[in-house]
Design an enzyme around this catalytic site. Structure first.
Site, PDB file in Angstrom:
ATOM      1  N   THR A  34      15.951  -2.569  -3.402  1.00  0.00           N
ATOM      2  CA  THR A  34      16.269  -4.001  -3.299  1.00  0.00           C
ATOM      3  C   THR A  34      15.007  -4.865  -3.247  1.00  0.00           C
ATOM      4  O   THR A  34      14.830  -5.739  -4.097  1.00  0.00           O
ATOM      5  CB  THR A  34      17.211  -4.273  -2.097  1.00  0.00           C
ATOM      6  OG1 THR A  34      18.322  -3.401  -2.193  1.00  0.00           O
ATOM      7  CG2 THR A  34      17.679  -5.710  -2.070  1.00  0.00           C
ATOM      8  N   ASP A  76      24.642  -6.280  -2.316  1.00  0.00           N
ATOM      9  CA  ASP A  76      24.394  -5.718  -3.649  1.00  0.00           C
ATOM     10  C   ASP A  76      25.578  -4.890  -4.141  1.00  0.00           C
ATOM     11  O   ASP A  76      25.876  -4.832  -5.312  1.00  0.00           O
ATOM     12  CB  ASP A  76      23.087  -4.911  -3.661  1.00  0.00           C
ATOM     13  CG  ASP A  76      22.988  -3.919  -2.513  1.00  0.00           C
ATOM     14  OD1 ASP A  76      23.895  -3.881  -1.656  1.00  0.00           O
ATOM     15  OD2 ASP A  76      21.996  -3.169  -2.485  1.00  0.00           O
ATOM     16  N   HIS A 128      26.742   5.089   4.209  1.00  0.00           N
ATOM     17  CA  HIS A 128      26.652   6.357   3.474  1.00  0.00           C
ATOM     18  C   HIS A 128      27.023   7.526   4.387  1.00  0.00           C
ATOM     19  O   HIS A 128      27.559   8.530   3.937  1.00  0.00           O
ATOM     20  CB  HIS A 128      25.222   6.604   2.969  1.00  0.00           C
ATOM     21  CG  HIS A 128      24.942   6.025   1.615  1.00  0.00           C
ATOM     22  ND1 HIS A 128      25.511   6.503   0.475  1.00  0.00           N
ATOM     23  CD2 HIS A 128      24.140   4.998   1.237  1.00  0.00           C
ATOM     24  CE1 HIS A 128      25.078   5.801  -0.572  1.00  0.00           C
ATOM     25  NE2 HIS A 128      24.243   4.877  -0.129  1.00  0.00           N
ATOM     26  N   SER A 181      21.538  -0.083  -5.788  1.00  0.00           N
ATOM     27  CA  SER A 181      20.700  -1.221  -5.380  1.00  0.00           C
ATOM     28  C   SER A 181      19.703  -1.687  -6.438  1.00  0.00           C
ATOM     29  O   SER A 181      19.436  -2.882  -6.535  1.00  0.00           O
ATOM     30  CB  SER A 181      19.944  -0.893  -4.096  1.00  0.00           C
ATOM     31  OG  SER A 181      20.847  -0.726  -3.043  1.00  0.00           O
ATOM     32  N   ASP A 183      23.789  -0.123   4.526  1.00  0.00           N
ATOM     33  CA  ASP A 183      24.094   0.848   3.468  1.00  0.00           C
ATOM     34  C   ASP A 183      23.936   2.282   3.959  1.00  0.00           C
ATOM     35  O   ASP A 183      24.802   3.127   3.744  1.00  0.00           O
ATOM     36  CB  ASP A 183      23.154   0.584   2.281  1.00  0.00           C
ATOM     37  CG  ASP A 183      23.232   1.644   1.201  1.00  0.00           C
ATOM     38  OD1 ASP A 183      24.288   1.753   0.566  1.00  0.00           O
ATOM     39  OD2 ASP A 183      22.239   2.367   1.000  1.00  0.00           O
ATOM     40  N   ASP A 219      22.655  -4.905   2.403  1.00  0.00           N
ATOM     41  CA  ASP A 219      22.786  -3.779   1.473  1.00  0.00           C
ATOM     42  C   ASP A 219      24.015  -2.954   1.859  1.00  0.00           C
ATOM     43  O   ASP A 219      24.114  -2.473   2.975  1.00  0.00           O
ATOM     44  CB  ASP A 219      21.523  -2.914   1.508  1.00  0.00           C
ATOM     45  CG  ASP A 219      21.415  -2.015   0.292  1.00  0.00           C
ATOM     46  OD1 ASP A 219      22.371  -1.266   0.021  1.00  0.00           O
ATOM     47  OD2 ASP A 219      20.377  -2.059  -0.395  1.00  0.00           O
TER      48      ASP A 219
HETATM   49 ZN   LIG Z   1      23.289   3.062  -1.014  1.00  0.00          ZN
END
Ligand SMILES: [Zn+2]
Length: 459
Positions: free
Chosen positions: A144, A315, A277, A90, A273, A42
């Protein structure tokens, strides 16, 4: 005698046809997939991969398993735009992979207006009586994993996702966010007072909550909930009893391979992910490496079970990560400081929790020294404390102080970040095994669904 000989010849011929080598692939690959292992990093864009690749080769002195997959299998550049945007998230991205249809941001495997569920690859494999699994380091109810066995108009309705995953009867469910399985009276988020952990036990699931219990769990349906929130970042995991993604993947494959009709499993590196972030380079790299170990588990399984299609993709890209060239005091290209990254002991999230709300520059200096062994100057610490960069573009920079921290760390780590959200950076799709020959060139993430469907002959 003659008949026996001709039967033998027919058998030899049939075996020869079933294992005919595919064009461009030296090894003999069965024509039809019995199992599909789909691994999703991700937020894992090309720079996340490259950063982990350099770290693995130069610090750990070993190549990534993903590199091995690319060398022995096929690779394509992958676009991921959705029905409503160039930059996706996602729910839409995983929905597109799971259903082959364009999706809308925030909607989990449903038509854009949230009124009609769209059939997923996992639902199709269930009709074939194949086993199914969802594994992640994020929440098991996060977008996801949700997109494969649930349909909800809004991805934040994780209470419904939990319910639907159990109702579906997904054989293997592992990840975080136990809160959506428990009533408020037991520290959970459920307002309906249901205790889905107890319900899962009654439905025949073994429920486990840490690495040791996971290891000891018998064959059969399993629900692993290892944290009330997300599972911890790999960089922080040593202080916990949580299993690694590779341990979860290994157990999942052991359990799922017990089904003689084969299985479909999605294994997600969910926290790449989250680290991106926060613009946290070291945590991003460590979670990408943990994901890579899970890819290794899948490849080792496929070595013993060549009728397994292994796919690795992402993704979307998160953070606009870039591996920048120059240090503070040199114009010559040097690139990422791997030694500085190797010294990092804590995630930004852990450091942020330590310095608290509205930290002073001095406190930031102390915490960064402890967690990263870096001496920020007073100017740099003041830039982090004032967080002026975030204030200039609050929608692209959403975490207090952390982009400012990543910004002042640029000359130390030599990693830059264009955003604290997702970007439209192209991704890669790599795969090996039956059906992988269809991977190549420029593809779209809706094609991943078709590759899986055709490999399994789900027509
Ligand atoms: Zn994200």
């Amino acid at each position: 005698m003659k008949t026996r000989l001709s039967r033998l010849l027919v058998c030899v011929f049939a075996l020869f046809v079933a294992y005919l080598p595919l064009e461009g692939q030296a090894e003999q690959i069965p024509l039809r997939a019995r199992n599909v292992i789909l691994l999703i990093g991700d937020g894992m864009g090309p720079s996340h991969f490259a950063a982990a690749w350099h770290y693995s080769n130069r610090v750990l002195n070993r190549d990534l398993r993903m590199s091995g997959l690319m060398k022995s299998g096929r690779t394509a550049l992958l676009m991921n735009d959705s029905a409503d945007a160039i930059v996706t998230e996602s729910a839409a991205a995983a929905g597109q992979i799971a259903t082959g249809q364009l999706m809308t941001a925030g909607v989990v495997s449903m038509t854009a207006d949230g009124s009609v569920p769209v059939k997923t690859i996992m639902e199709m494999t269930r009709e074939r009586k194949m086993a199914s699994g969802l594994v992640t380091t994020s929440g098991i109810t996060d977008a996801t994993p949700a997109a494969f066995a649930a349909h909800v108009p809004n991805r934040s309705d994780e209470n419904s996702v939990a319910e639907q995953q159990l109702k579906f009867g997904v054989d293997v469910l592992m990840g975080g966010r136990k809160q959506f399985f428990l009533p408020a009276s037991e520290g959970g988020q459920r307002k309906d007072n249901r205790n889905l952990v107890e319900e899962a036990k009654n439905a025949g699931y073994t429920v486990v909550g840490n690495s040791a219990e996971l290891k000891a769990a018998p064959a059969g349906k399993i629900l692993g909930l290892f944290n009330m929130g997300n599972m911890v970042y790999e960089i922080d995991r040593a202080q916990t009893a949580e299993p690694s993604l590779a341990e979860m993947a290994d157990k999942a494959l052991q359990i799922l391979s017990g089904n003689r009709n084969g299985f479909f499993v999605m294994i997600e590196g969910g926290r790449i992910d989250h680290a991106a972030h926060r613009n946290d380079a070291a945590a991003t790299i460590r979670d990408t490496l943990a994901f890579d170990e899970a890819v290794g588990v899948a490849m080792d399984f496929a070595m013993k079970h060549p009728d397994t299609l292994v796919l690795v993709t992402a993704d979307h890209e998160t953070g606009g990560m870039s591996l920048i060239g120059n240090s503070k005091d040199s114009k010559s290209y040097v690139g990422m400081d791997l030694q500085a990254i190797a010294k990092v002991q804590a995630s930004f999230q852990t450091m942020e929790a330590k310095w608290g709300k509205q930290p002073t520059p001095e406190r930031i200096q102390e915490v960064v020294k402890q967690g990263m062994d870096i001496d920020l100057t007073e100017d740099e610490a003041r830039t982090v404390a004032s967080d002026s960069i975030k204030k200039l573009d609050p929608y692209n920079y959403s975490c207090d102080n952390l982009h400012s921290l990543a910004f002042v760390l640029r000359p130390y780590l030599r990693v830059g970040w264009g955003s604290q959200t997702h970007t439209a950076s192209p991704l890669f799709l790599a795969g090996q095994g039956p059906g992988a020959k269809r991977i190549g060139g420029l593809m779209h993430n809706t094609d991943v669904f078709r590759i899986m469907k055709m490999a399994l002959r789900l027509d």
